[in-house]
Scaffold this motif. Sequence first.
Motif, PDB file in Angstrom:
ATOM      1  N   GLU A  40       0.827  -1.208   0.000  1.00 25.58           N
ATOM      2  CA  GLU A  40       0.000   0.000   0.000  1.00 25.58           C
ATOM      3  C   GLU A  40       0.860   1.256   0.000  1.00 25.58           C
ATOM      4  O   GLU A  40       0.609   2.199  -0.753  1.00 25.58           O
ATOM      5  CB  GLU A  40      -0.925  -0.023   1.223  1.00 25.58           C
ATOM      6  CG  GLU A  40      -1.958   1.058   1.210  1.00 25.58           C
ATOM      7  CD  GLU A  40      -3.040   0.835   2.248  1.00 25.58           C
ATOM      8  OE1 GLU A  40      -3.866   1.757   2.396  1.00 25.58           O
ATOM      9  OE2 GLU A  40      -3.078  -0.209   2.908  1.00 25.58           O
ATOM     10  N   PHE A  41       1.892   1.280   0.825  1.00 25.04           N
ATOM     11  CA  PHE A  41       2.798   2.437   0.861  1.00 25.04           C
ATOM     12  C   PHE A  41       3.545   2.605  -0.456  1.00 25.04           C
ATOM     13  O   PHE A  41       3.734   3.727  -0.938  1.00 25.04           O
ATOM     14  CB  PHE A  41       3.786   2.311   2.016  1.00 25.04           C
ATOM     15  CG  PHE A  41       3.230   2.640   3.370  1.00 25.04           C
ATOM     16  CD1 PHE A  41       1.963   3.194   3.531  1.00 25.04           C
ATOM     17  CD2 PHE A  41       3.976   2.401   4.509  1.00 25.04           C
ATOM     18  CE1 PHE A  41       1.457   3.505   4.784  1.00 25.04           C
ATOM     19  CE2 PHE A  41       3.489   2.722   5.769  1.00 25.04           C
ATOM     20  CZ  PHE A  41       2.232   3.261   5.906  1.00 25.04           C
ATOM     21  N   TRP A  44       1.167   4.052  -3.029  1.00 27.42           N
ATOM     22  CA  TRP A  44       0.901   5.450  -2.682  1.00 27.42           C
ATOM     23  C   TRP A  44       2.047   6.326  -3.187  1.00 27.42           C
ATOM     24  O   TRP A  44       1.825   7.344  -3.851  1.00 27.42           O
ATOM     25  CB  TRP A  44       0.721   5.564  -1.182  1.00 27.42           C
ATOM     26  CG  TRP A  44       0.332   6.896  -0.621  1.00 27.42           C
ATOM     27  CD1 TRP A  44       0.259   8.091  -1.273  1.00 27.42           C
ATOM     28  CD2 TRP A  44      -0.042   7.164   0.728  1.00 27.42           C
ATOM     29  NE1 TRP A  44      -0.131   9.084  -0.397  1.00 27.42           N
ATOM     30  CE2 TRP A  44      -0.324   8.528   0.840  1.00 27.42           C
ATOM     31  CE3 TRP A  44      -0.141   6.365   1.864  1.00 27.42           C
ATOM     32  CZ2 TRP A  44      -0.703   9.132   2.032  1.00 27.42           C
ATOM     33  CZ3 TRP A  44      -0.529   6.962   3.059  1.00 27.42           C
ATOM     34  CH2 TRP A  44      -0.814   8.317   3.138  1.00 27.42           C
ATOM     35  N   ARG A  47       2.018   6.574  -7.001  1.00 28.75           N
ATOM     36  CA  ARG A  47       0.955   7.450  -7.514  1.00 28.75           C
ATOM     37  C   ARG A  47       1.340   8.919  -7.388  1.00 28.75           C
ATOM     38  O   ARG A  47       1.009   9.725  -8.255  1.00 28.75           O
ATOM     39  CB  ARG A  47      -0.360   7.191  -6.785  1.00 28.75           C
ATOM     40  CG  ARG A  47      -1.048   5.910  -7.191  1.00 28.75           C
ATOM     41  CD  ARG A  47      -2.467   5.817  -6.657  1.00 28.75           C
ATOM     42  NE  ARG A  47      -2.578   6.044  -5.226  1.00 28.75           N
ATOM     43  CZ  ARG A  47      -2.570   5.096  -4.292  1.00 28.75           C
ATOM     44  NH1 ARG A  47      -2.445   3.837  -4.652  1.00 28.75           N
ATOM     45  NH2 ARG A  47      -2.696   5.406  -3.025  1.00 28.75           N
ATOM     46  N   LEU A  77       7.858   6.373   0.797  1.00 26.36           N
ATOM     47  CA  LEU A  77       6.664   7.196   0.969  1.00 26.36           C
ATOM     48  C   LEU A  77       6.981   8.492   1.700  1.00 26.36           C
ATOM     49  O   LEU A  77       6.484   9.562   1.334  1.00 26.36           O
ATOM     50  CB  LEU A  77       5.587   6.414   1.732  1.00 26.36           C
ATOM     51  CG  LEU A  77       4.287   7.164   1.999  1.00 26.36           C
ATOM     52  CD1 LEU A  77       3.594   7.547   0.685  1.00 26.36           C
ATOM     53  CD2 LEU A  77       3.370   6.326   2.885  1.00 26.36           C
ATOM     54  N   GLU A  86      -1.375  13.716   5.677  1.00 25.51           N
ATOM     55  CA  GLU A  86      -0.923  12.483   5.023  1.00 25.51           C
ATOM     56  C   GLU A  86      -0.105  11.627   5.983  1.00 25.51           C
ATOM     57  O   GLU A  86      -0.243  10.403   5.994  1.00 25.51           O
ATOM     58  CB  GLU A  86      -0.107  12.812   3.772  1.00 25.51           C
ATOM     59  CG  GLU A  86      -0.925  13.389   2.641  1.00 25.51           C
ATOM     60  CD  GLU A  86      -0.080  13.756   1.439  1.00 25.51           C
ATOM     61  OE1 GLU A  86      -0.651  13.736   0.332  1.00 25.51           O
ATOM     62  OE2 GLU A  86       1.120  14.054   1.584  1.00 25.51           O
ATOM     63  N   ALA A  90      -1.076   7.824   7.147  1.00 25.55           N
ATOM     64  CA  ALA A  90      -0.137   6.705   7.076  1.00 25.55           C
ATOM     65  C   ALA A  90       0.081   6.091   8.459  1.00 25.55           C
ATOM     66  O   ALA A  90       0.145   4.861   8.594  1.00 25.55           O
ATOM     67  CB  ALA A  90       1.186   7.166   6.476  1.00 25.55           C
TER      68      ALA A  90
END
Length: 103
Positions: A40-41, A44, A47, A77, A86, A90
């Motif tokens: 997921e990190f 992220w 992106r 990240l 953010e 996280a």
Amino acid sequence: MVDTTRLTRAVDHFADRLRAAPQSRLQRGAAAEALGLAREFALWAQRVEDPSGVPREMPDAGMFAAADQITVAVHDLAVVLVNDAEVDEALGLVAEAQKRAGV
């Protein structure tokens, strides 16, 4: 630049707990939780860095590598986060994953 120290410390703590966990705990899902968070990190960060790029999934390097994978992913990240909201988001993901992992 936003201060991500809280985030990297939380992930370092999670990673240390994974490294100290018995193999049976890793097999029962702790490693899978860590890998899921790492993925997921990583997505992220991808992106943010290249919104139009094709996302790449972090490979499963095995249960004993999961701690290292979340550590690498959070450092990637941390470089691209732009505000405290953010970082807080996280941090929430780390807390949830660690709770589910049971470490």
